[in-house]
Design a protein around this motif. Structure first.
Motif, PDB file in Angstrom:
ATOM      1  N   GLY A 185       0.845  -1.194   0.000  1.00  0.00           N
ATOM      2  CA  GLY A 185       0.000   0.000   0.000  1.00  0.00           C
ATOM      3  C   GLY A 185       0.875   1.237   0.000  1.00  0.00           C
ATOM      4  O   GLY A 185       1.916   1.289  -0.661  1.00  0.00           O
ATOM      5  N   ASN A 215      -5.173   4.506  -3.974  1.00  0.00           N
ATOM      6  CA  ASN A 215      -3.787   4.037  -3.938  1.00  0.00           C
ATOM      7  C   ASN A 215      -2.881   4.891  -4.814  1.00  0.00           C
ATOM      8  O   ASN A 215      -1.719   5.122  -4.493  1.00  0.00           O
ATOM      9  CB  ASN A 215      -3.698   2.584  -4.398  1.00  0.00           C
ATOM     10  N   LYS A 234      -2.490  -5.091  -6.826  1.00  0.00           N
ATOM     11  CA  LYS A 234      -1.367  -4.210  -6.492  1.00  0.00           C
ATOM     12  C   LYS A 234      -0.032  -4.840  -6.854  1.00  0.00           C
ATOM     13  O   LYS A 234       0.839  -4.202  -7.456  1.00  0.00           O
ATOM     14  CB  LYS A 234      -1.373  -3.890  -5.002  1.00  0.00           C
TER      15      LYS A 234
END
Length: 399
Positions: A185, A215, A234
């Motif tokens: 993150g 993000n 991600k």
């Protein structure tokens, strides 16, 4: 003479064609078997070395006019020191335990070199002209061919930043590392950004979440709208981003739990960047049990009343190191309890600059642990307090 197809630089091609013993290693140009005279007027063979900037078929100029010299102190044909060439004694390790002995500085007519060919020929002429006083046939153009590329590098192009400033040998301390980053993150993605630019062997990314709009505003780089609309995982988004620069990045698009936590066992160091207490407990307990050193990062940012009631943000950035030397401090430093996920989502304030700062502190601390940076305190817990701009150090193992 056959030249390897990997040699594209015109100067390097020309030097090899002339018969010079050229080797390119760790972003340095090495020229072997250069004849020179020692103090006893005996002919010896030296190696000349300088940082090498490779830009494919473009003939880039050297960064300066200096070179390193591996060998005894050189003398001229009259038995005098070549002080016009030797700038200073320089016993330094450049890379791979390859040490230089002297630092050379000499310009032709005071002018800089336009290319590496002219630079090598200039220094070769300075030394071989003196060696030919003893042996008229002395020559550094032996025709011996060396390999021209270091296949061990994980990078898609040379790391000239290290070679230009002479820290290649120090950077090599990081090479054998296999890094795990759990959570990519805000802070974890900036950790990746910094680690990807080091020569670590492998980087393993663990995260099950998709890369969404929020993000993009607290991650390195800039995502396009098309990328966001595709909702990539991600780990895969970042793997693709950094794979244009280097090899050895592996994406694992799932969370770690009791059933797969063993996947961290092959890592030599782990960065833990998660915001769930129970997940942190599972991960850190396992790493301590397996004796794998790690750093856990955390941010605590909240809205506060500033001057005259003006709302502002205050908080801290935490970096906690755990090693075999000290890991008993973890319960007092980390949140290892179950959390209300909705409460976390509402209160988990993150700002890109603080994420980047937290990541930078973590990577600096890792580099200290690896012997890259000097570490005089060996603190296993750091806290940066934003309102005071102060850094506190705690949990230093006792001698």
């Amino acid at each position: 003479m056959s030249i390897k197809q990997t040699v594209l630089n015109p100067s390097i091609k020309r030097l090899i064609e002339d018969g010079f013993e050229i080797e390119i290693r760790r972003q340095h140009l090495l020229v072997h078997s250069i004849p020179y005279l020692n103090q006893s007027r005996e002919i010896k063979l030296a190696t000349l070395v300088c940082p090498f900037v490779d830009n494919g078929e473009i003939d880039t100029p050297p960064q300066d006019h200096t070179m390193y010299f591996k060998g005894e102190h050189p003398y001229d044909g009259m038995g005098k020191e070549m002080s016009q060439v030797v700038n200073s004694e320089n016993k330094s390790i450049l890379f791979d335990d390859f040490n230089a002995d002297y630092y050379l500085s000499n310009k032709p007519n005071g002018q800089p070199f336009n290319n590496f060919y002219d630079k090598v020929v200039h220094y070769h002429t300075l030394f071989v002209s003196q060696a030919r006083v003893i042996n008229p046939n002395a020559d550094g153009r032996t025709g011996v061919v060396h390999g021209q590329r270091d296949e061990r590098s994980v990078f898609c192009y040379p790391d000239t930043a290290s070679s230009r400033v002479g820290i290649t040998a120090i950077t090599q301390k990081l090479e054998e590392s296999r890094i795990g980053i759990v959570g990519v993150g805000g802070t974890g993605s900036f950790i990746l950004d910094l680690i990807a630019k080091t020569p670590v062997q492998e980087i393993h990314l663990f995260d099950a979440d998709s890369f969404e709009t929020h993000n993009a505003f607290r991650a390195p780089g800039a995502a396009s709208l098309d990328q966001l609309q595709a909702l990539p995982k991600k780990v895969e988004y970042f793997r693709k981003m950094y794979s244009v620069m280097r090899e050895g990045i592996f994406s694992h698009d799932y969370f770690l739990d009791e059933h797969n936590i063993h996947e961290l066992n092959e890592c030599t160091f782990v960065f833990v960047a998660v915001d769930n207490g129970m997940a942190r407990r599972i991960i850190t307990d396992h790493l301590v049990k397996e004796g794998i050193p790690f750093i856990d990062v955390g941010m605590g940012v909240e809205i506060a009343n500033g001057v005259e009631g003006d709302p502002q943000l205050r908080g801290t950035c935490r970096v906690t190191l755990a090693t075999d030397a000290l890991n008993s401090h973890l319960p007092s430093r980390l949140n290892l309890e179950d959390d209300d996920e909705d409460a976390i989502y509402r209160s988990n304030i993150q700002v890109a600059d603080l994420n980047a700062l937290n990541a930078a502190l973590a990577v600096i601390r890792w580099k200290q642990f690896m012997g890259f940076y000097l570490d005089q305190f060996n603190a296993h817990n750091l806290n940066l307090v934003i309102p005071f701009q102060s850094l506190t150090r705690d949990d230093c193992p006792k001698e």
